[in-house]
Design an enzyme around this catalytic site. Structure first.
Site, mmCIF file in Angstrom:
data_model
loop_
_atom_site.group_PDB
_atom_site.id
_atom_site.type_symbol
_atom_site.label_atom_id
_atom_site.label_comp_id
_atom_site.label_asym_id
_atom_site.label_seq_id
_atom_site.Cartn_x
_atom_site.Cartn_y
_atom_site.Cartn_z
ATOM 1 N N HIS A 34 12.899 -78.754 -3.439
ATOM 2 C CA HIS A 34 13.877 -77.651 -3.687
ATOM 3 C C HIS A 34 14.068 -76.765 -2.197
ATOM 4 C CE1 HIS A 34 16.080 -74.191 -4.901
ATOM 5 N NE2 HIS A 34 16.572 -74.866 -5.943
ATOM 6 N N ARG A 35 12.810 -76.190 -2.110
ATOM 7 C CA ARG A 35 12.842 -75.190 -0.538
ATOM 8 C C ARG A 35 13.174 -74.042 -0.639
ATOM 9 N NH1 ARG A 35 14.049 -78.562 4.469
ATOM 10 N NH2 ARG A 35 16.107 -78.253 3.862
ATOM 11 N N ASP A 36 14.054 -73.431 -1.763
ATOM 12 C CA ASP A 36 14.398 -72.133 -1.929
ATOM 13 C C ASP A 36 14.301 -71.599 -3.098
ATOM 14 O OD1 ASP A 36 15.769 -70.160 -0.516
ATOM 15 O OD2 ASP A 36 17.873 -70.756 -1.327
ATOM 16 N N LEU A 37 13.398 -71.901 -3.888
ATOM 17 C CA LEU A 37 13.135 -71.243 -5.133
ATOM 18 C C LEU A 37 12.871 -69.771 -4.922
ATOM 19 C CD1 LEU A 37 10.918 -73.847 -6.792
ATOM 20 C CD2 LEU A 37 13.250 -73.327 -7.568
ATOM 21 N N LYS A 38 13.384 -68.890 -5.703
ATOM 22 C CA LYS A 38 13.218 -67.352 -5.864
ATOM 23 C C LYS A 38 13.618 -66.843 -7.243
ATOM 24 C CE LYS A 38 17.749 -67.346 -3.076
ATOM 25 N NZ LYS A 38 17.698 -68.684 -2.764
#
Length: 180
Positions: free
Chosen positions: A45-49
């Protein structure tokens, strides 16, 4: 695409800055299954927040909804990449406050365990932790709040292992005793 009712960051604020172990368990389980689906398809995913989307099963608002009526959904798939093809896009892409240590400084040497670091930080914020934001994601040691159960503390410690070789995979997260 589903229309969602809010996001986890706003929900945490509505609940006074921290969630119960029960709420953390519910949301972490749902997010982990979503991440497992992504990883099983061979992607990172590289952009979990904490802007993970929340959807209500029935009408109403997040403020008055019962916990069992809320479902966490992973969205924002714009930075997803095929694993292990991480060198297609610079690794510094993503929200810096939630970037795994191995992704800092432009390294291309990372895998799906970098998403577990992000998920761990989301859980940390669910418990009230925020100091990693003031360090712009460069914090590697965390004071896990006292209200976290011993099982959750153990799980979180394994999700936030600095060395990715010691960090849990999504399958290890899902098999952890915290969910029993």
């Amino acid at each position: 695409m589903e229309l969602c009712d809010g996001n986890l960051a706003k929900y945490i604020q509505m609940k006074g800055g921290q969630l119960s172990n029960e709420a953390v368990k519910r949301f972490l389980l749902q997010m982990s299954y979503g991440l497992k689906y992504i990883h099983d398809k061979g992607y990172i995913h590289r952009d979990l927040k904490p802007n993970i989307l929340l959807k209500l099963q029935s009408g109403g608002s997040l403020q008055t909804a019962q916990l069992e009526d809320i479902v966490a959904k992973i969205g924002d798939l714009g930075l997803i990449t095929k694993s292990p093809d991480a060198n297609i896009v610079p690794s510094s892409i993503g929200y810096v406050d939630f970037m795994a240590p191995e992704r800092r400084g432009g390294s291309h040497n990372y895998d799906s365990r970098s998403d577990i670091w992000c998920l761990g930080l989301i859980v940390y914020e669910c418990l009230g932790g925020k100091e990693h934001r003031s360090t712009r994601g460069r914090q590697d040691k965390f004071n896990i709040p006292r209200q976290a159960s011993p099982e959750l503390k153990d799980l979180l410690g394994n999700m936030l292992a600095v060395n990715p070789e010691y960090r849990f995979s999504v399958n290890q997260v899902l098999q952890h005793e915290f969910f029993n």
